[in-house]
Design a protein around this motif. Structure first.
Motif, mmCIF file in Angstrom:
data_model
loop_
_atom_site.group_PDB
_atom_site.id
_atom_site.type_symbol
_atom_site.label_atom_id
_atom_site.label_comp_id
_atom_site.label_asym_id
_atom_site.label_seq_id
_atom_site.Cartn_x
_atom_site.Cartn_y
_atom_site.Cartn_z
ATOM 1 N N VAL A 153 -49.566 -23.041 -30.883
ATOM 2 C CA VAL A 153 -48.401 -23.374 -31.024
ATOM 3 C C VAL A 153 -47.490 -22.624 -29.833
ATOM 4 C CG1 VAL A 153 -45.994 -23.560 -32.200
ATOM 5 C CG2 VAL A 153 -48.181 -24.035 -33.367
ATOM 6 N N ALA A 154 -46.783 -23.552 -29.039
ATOM 7 C CA ALA A 154 -45.859 -22.550 -27.998
ATOM 8 C C ALA A 154 -44.621 -23.091 -28.380
ATOM 9 C CB ALA A 154 -46.344 -23.193 -26.450
ATOM 10 N N VAL A 155 -43.762 -22.014 -28.596
ATOM 11 C CA VAL A 155 -42.445 -22.608 -28.930
ATOM 12 C C VAL A 155 -41.623 -22.582 -27.807
ATOM 13 C CG1 VAL A 155 -40.630 -21.505 -30.183
ATOM 14 C CG2 VAL A 155 -42.733 -21.320 -31.231
ATOM 15 N N THR A 189 -43.717 -28.139 -19.778
ATOM 16 C CA THR A 189 -44.416 -27.009 -19.439
ATOM 17 C C THR A 189 -45.114 -26.231 -20.749
ATOM 18 O OG1 THR A 189 -43.006 -26.406 -17.360
ATOM 19 C CG2 THR A 189 -44.103 -24.419 -18.727
ATOM 20 N N ALA A 190 -44.186 -26.144 -21.986
ATOM 21 C CA ALA A 190 -44.528 -25.870 -23.121
ATOM 22 C C ALA A 190 -45.828 -26.413 -23.960
ATOM 23 C CB ALA A 190 -43.586 -25.713 -24.192
ATOM 24 N N GLN A 191 -45.991 -27.726 -23.571
ATOM 25 C CA GLN A 191 -47.037 -28.618 -23.992
ATOM 26 C C GLN A 191 -48.308 -28.269 -23.290
ATOM 27 O OE1 GLN A 191 -46.885 -30.499 -27.027
ATOM 28 N NE2 GLN A 191 -49.123 -30.490 -26.458
ATOM 29 N N ARG A 192 -48.124 -27.797 -22.080
ATOM 30 C CA ARG A 192 -49.263 -27.662 -21.335
ATOM 31 C C ARG A 192 -49.782 -26.262 -21.708
ATOM 32 N NH1 ARG A 192 -46.396 -30.076 -16.978
ATOM 33 N NH2 ARG A 192 -45.679 -27.956 -16.263
ATOM 34 N N GLU A 238 -51.765 -26.703 -24.916
ATOM 35 C CA GLU A 238 -53.073 -27.210 -24.623
ATOM 36 C C GLU A 238 -53.642 -26.111 -24.098
ATOM 37 O OE1 GLU A 238 -56.226 -29.399 -25.061
ATOM 38 O OE2 GLU A 238 -54.247 -29.813 -26.104
ATOM 39 N N THR A 239 -53.516 -25.311 -23.409
ATOM 40 C CA THR A 239 -54.225 -24.060 -22.771
ATOM 41 C C THR A 239 -54.773 -23.194 -23.717
ATOM 42 O OG1 THR A 239 -52.904 -24.354 -20.550
ATOM 43 C CG2 THR A 239 -54.085 -22.193 -20.887
ATOM 44 N N GLY A 240 -54.012 -23.022 -24.669
ATOM 45 C CA GLY A 240 -54.291 -21.883 -25.577
ATOM 46 C C GLY A 240 -55.152 -22.858 -26.470
ATOM 47 N N ALA A 266 -59.492 -27.365 -32.143
ATOM 48 C CA ALA A 266 -58.159 -26.889 -31.911
ATOM 49 C C ALA A 266 -57.569 -27.930 -31.228
ATOM 50 C CB ALA A 266 -58.282 -25.771 -30.871
ATOM 51 N N THR A 267 -55.958 -27.935 -31.514
ATOM 52 C CA THR A 267 -55.055 -28.635 -31.071
ATOM 53 C C THR A 267 -53.851 -27.813 -30.466
ATOM 54 O OG1 THR A 267 -55.527 -30.441 -32.843
ATOM 55 C CG2 THR A 267 -53.477 -30.734 -31.808
ATOM 56 N N GLY A 268 -53.274 -28.317 -29.430
ATOM 57 C CA GLY A 268 -52.098 -27.500 -29.111
ATOM 58 C C GLY A 268 -50.823 -28.454 -29.179
ATOM 59 N N LEU A 269 -49.797 -27.705 -29.559
ATOM 60 C CA LEU A 269 -48.598 -28.243 -30.083
ATOM 61 C C LEU A 269 -47.353 -27.486 -29.408
ATOM 62 C CD1 LEU A 269 -47.027 -30.202 -31.676
ATOM 63 C CD2 LEU A 269 -47.162 -28.784 -33.733
#
Length: 163
Positions: free
Chosen positions: A30-32, A68-71, A74-76, A87-90
């Protein structure tokens, strides 16, 4: 398991360490992001704004910050997948603080664990900025693991002079 990710070296280290500890459990990285940033600029005092900003521009800023946060998320997630887990990025819009947002997400997803890294701030800077990790440990409804990251430029405790 939910892993907080901000794109830093510490966050990348956190993802790799969490995966090594908890594999094969799937992870949500998760990127906040700060929603409404463009509108905050819209309402800024005139002395700070260098050029007029309209609603369309504010929406464009928000869209750009979200993308930018979604990318970043997704990088993480890709770091976790390369380490061998699903893994899923959110990207998630903040609600007050990063800690508040992660706690809300953990509750909504019924996550069994929350993992975050620490940047190792100490002293006055730590007190002034506050500690997301400390807040999470105190308020998360699930076990919370804080993974310390030691930057290569930071002297290790082992490197301290011995008497």
């Amino acid at each position: 398991m939910v892993i907080g990710f901000d794109g830093s070296s510490s966050a990348t280290h956190t993802v790799r360490t969490a995966v090594s500890l908890f594999a094969p459990a799937p992870v949500l990285v998760v990127a906040v992001w700060e929603a409404g940033l463009g509108f905050e600029l819209l309402g800024s005092p005139v002395s700070i704004v260098l050029a007029p900003i309209d609603v369309t521009a504010a929406l464009d800023i928000d869209r750009s910050v979200f993308e930018t946060a979604q990318r970043l998320a997704e990088t993480g997630a890709e770091v976790a997948r390369k380490a061998g887990v699903k893994a899923t990025g959110l990207a998630v819009a903040d609600e007050g603080t990063v800690a508040d947002t992660l706690v809300r997400l953990v509750r909504e997803r019924h996550a069994r664990a929350l993992v975050v890294g620490t940047h190792g701030r100490r002293g006055l800077r730590h007190r002034a900025i506050g500690s997301t990790a400390r807040s999470l440990v105190e308020s998360a409804p699930c076990p919370t693991l804080v993974i310390r990251y030691q930057d290569a430029d930071e002297p290790s405790e082992d490197a301290s002079p011995k008497e």
